[in-house]
Design an enzyme around this catalytic site. Structure first.
Site, PDB file in Angstrom:
ATOM      1  N   ASP A 122       0.853  -1.189   0.000  1.00 62.59           N
ATOM      2  CA  ASP A 122       0.000   0.000   0.000  1.00 62.59           C
ATOM      3  C   ASP A 122       0.887   1.236   0.000  1.00 62.59           C
ATOM      4  O   ASP A 122       2.108   1.147   0.129  1.00 62.59           O
ATOM      5  CB  ASP A 122      -0.960   0.007   1.196  1.00 62.59           C
ATOM      6  CG  ASP A 122      -0.240  -0.187   2.523  1.00 62.59           C
ATOM      7  OD1 ASP A 122       0.883   0.331   2.677  1.00 62.59           O
ATOM      8  OD2 ASP A 122      -0.789  -0.880   3.399  1.00 62.59           O
ATOM      9  N   LYS A 178      -4.239  -0.034  -3.411  1.00 62.88           N
ATOM     10  CA  LYS A 178      -5.385  -0.812  -2.931  1.00 62.88           C
ATOM     11  C   LYS A 178      -6.331   0.098  -2.154  1.00 62.88           C
ATOM     12  O   LYS A 178      -5.979   1.213  -1.761  1.00 62.88           O
ATOM     13  CB  LYS A 178      -4.930  -1.969  -2.044  1.00 62.88           C
ATOM     14  CG  LYS A 178      -4.458  -1.538  -0.663  1.00 62.88           C
ATOM     15  CD  LYS A 178      -4.118  -2.704   0.233  1.00 62.88           C
ATOM     16  CE  LYS A 178      -3.760  -2.180   1.631  1.00 62.88           C
ATOM     17  NZ  LYS A 178      -3.299  -3.228   2.539  1.00 62.88           N
ATOM     18  N   ASP A 185       5.683  -6.022   4.546  1.00 64.02           N
ATOM     19  CA  ASP A 185       4.681  -5.371   5.381  1.00 64.02           C
ATOM     20  C   ASP A 185       5.068  -5.563   6.837  1.00 64.02           C
ATOM     21  O   ASP A 185       5.915  -6.414   7.169  1.00 64.02           O
ATOM     22  CB  ASP A 185       3.296  -5.965   5.112  1.00 64.02           C
ATOM     23  CG  ASP A 185       2.173  -4.941   5.290  1.00 64.02           C
ATOM     24  OD1 ASP A 185       2.435  -3.876   5.886  1.00 64.02           O
ATOM     25  OD2 ASP A 185       1.050  -5.210   4.850  1.00 64.02           O
ATOM     26  N   ASP A 190      -2.554  -9.989   9.206  1.00 60.49           N
ATOM     27  CA  ASP A 190      -3.650 -10.332  10.108  1.00 60.49           C
ATOM     28  C   ASP A 190      -4.487 -11.446   9.489  1.00 60.49           C
ATOM     29  O   ASP A 190      -4.250 -12.628   9.721  1.00 60.49           O
ATOM     30  CB  ASP A 190      -4.482  -9.082  10.395  1.00 60.49           C
ATOM     31  CG  ASP A 190      -5.487  -9.284  11.523  1.00 60.49           C
ATOM     32  OD1 ASP A 190      -5.797 -10.443  11.849  1.00 60.49           O
ATOM     33  OD2 ASP A 190      -5.978  -8.285  12.070  1.00 60.49           O
ATOM     34  N   GLY A 231      -5.531 -11.228   3.890  1.00 60.85           N
ATOM     35  CA  GLY A 231      -6.230 -10.768   2.701  1.00 60.85           C
ATOM     36  C   GLY A 231      -5.385  -9.885   1.801  1.00 60.85           C
ATOM     37  O   GLY A 231      -5.400 -10.022   0.572  1.00 60.85           O
ATOM     38  N   THR A 232      -4.619  -8.964   2.392  1.00 57.83           N
ATOM     39  CA  THR A 232      -3.777  -8.064   1.606  1.00 57.83           C
ATOM     40  C   THR A 232      -2.728  -8.839   0.831  1.00 57.83           C
ATOM     41  O   THR A 232      -2.502  -8.598  -0.367  1.00 57.83           O
ATOM     42  CB  THR A 232      -3.103  -7.027   2.527  1.00 57.83           C
ATOM     43  OG1 THR A 232      -4.100  -6.157   3.072  1.00 57.83           O
ATOM     44  CG2 THR A 232      -2.081  -6.199   1.763  1.00 57.83           C
TER      45      THR A 232
END
Length: 321
Positions: A173, A196, A222, A226, A229-230
């Site tokens: 991101d 995104k 990153d 969590d 999904g990303t």
């Protein structure tokens, strides 16, 4: 005065005992005994089973899930240590929970990272040691010393040994661009950015990829994974854009729900994590590799006790990379 001559105690609360044991071994300081007691109604108390009077006390406790319980354990033990006349209290908090709530995104939202910083300070803690805060400016929320160290050199060292070719470092991101750019310097590699949006919390939707990834070995960097999904959406988009394969390097493996299963079934080649957060053996998957920061944090304790710069430890790793 040598460390052996100083009065030092090292405790582990319940969040990540295996990491605490590695830190203890690296620092050559045995873990002292503390009992965490939970009453039937959920209240927590602690029993320190040896004297800490006049001791420099270090406590290992990432505030991972259940975050509220782990934060309360730290606050309660800090109060007990202060009342037991500890000379100083340093919390080794590799993962700082609530760090994602570091600003107001909408009206009438809390800035909970600041609230937790206040709680830790009021509890009588003298110093915090963290790894990769979600946002570096969180350090400004504290009125006590806080050391925030990067995991990037450790992660980069691992990927260097794999001898990958045609690397492109990818920020998942816009907010992670600075972190990714620093990581890319270890490989003298170009940078790409995933554009995104989040329609809802814990959901990611890829809009565009900024940069050329065709034929490249992509490493997405990153600080937190969590739900996964990303990373999964990013890996899919990068491969569709022509990437040869996609790795992910992440500091904190929160990994809620069935995230590990989803990662195993994803198009990622490998997810590399540090052990700032305990990973249940039942959730371990072949695509997940965990690197330990125990030696680094053990050395950090020694440097703090000797009034030496802690940055030397991480600078040394950077030079080795």
């Amino acid at each position: 005065m040598s460390i052996e001559e100083k009065k030092v105690k090292l405790f582990s609360l319940s969040a990540n005992r295996p990491l605490a044991e590695k830190i203890a071994k690296a620092a050559n300081i045995p873990l002292s005994n503390v009992e965490v007691v939970r009453f039937a109604d959920g209240e927590i108390t602690t029993n320190i089973e040896e004297s800490v009077r006049g001791n420099h006390v270090f406590v290992v406790q990432p505030t991972s899930q259940p975050a509220n319980d782990h934060i309360m354990e730290v606050l309660i033990l800090a109060d007990a240590l202060k009342r037991a006349s500890a000379a100083s209290i340093t919390i080794i908090m590799p993962y700082f929970g609530y760090s994602r709530q570091d600003r107001k995104v909408k009206s009438r939202q809390p800035i909970t990272a600041k609230l937790v910083a206040n709680l830790l300070t009021v509890a009588g803690i003298d110093r915090i040691v963290c790894i990769d805060l979600h946002a570096a400016q969180i350090q400004g929320f504290f009125d006590i010393p806080i050391d925030n160290f990067p995991a990037a050199p450790l992660l980069a060292s691992y990927f260097k040994k794999k001898k990958l070719d045609n690397i492109v470092v990818v920020s998942p991101d816009h907010g992670g661009v600075t972190r990714a750019r620093t990581f890319a310097t270890f490989f003298q590699a170009p940078l790409a950015i995933i554009d995104k949006r989040r329609p809802r919390p814990n959901e990611a939707e890829v809009m565009n990829i900024i940069g050329d990834v065709a034929g490249a070995t992509c490493i997405m960097l990153d600080d937190i994974v969590d739900t996964g999904g990303t990373l999964m959406a990013g890996a899919k988009a990068l491969l569709q854009a022509g990437a040869k394969e996609v790795y992910a390097a992440v500091t904190h493996g929160v990994l809620t729900g069935d995230a590990t299963k989803k990662i195993q079934e994803s198009q990622l080649t490998e997810l590399v994590l540090t052990d700032t957060i305990y990973l249940d053996p039942a959730k371990r998957q072949t695509k997940i590799k965990q690197l330990s920061i125990g030696n680094l944090l053990g050395e950090a304790i020694i440097h703090i006790l000797n009034d030496e710069p802690i940055s030397q430890i991480f600078n040394r790793i950077t030079e080795d990379v």
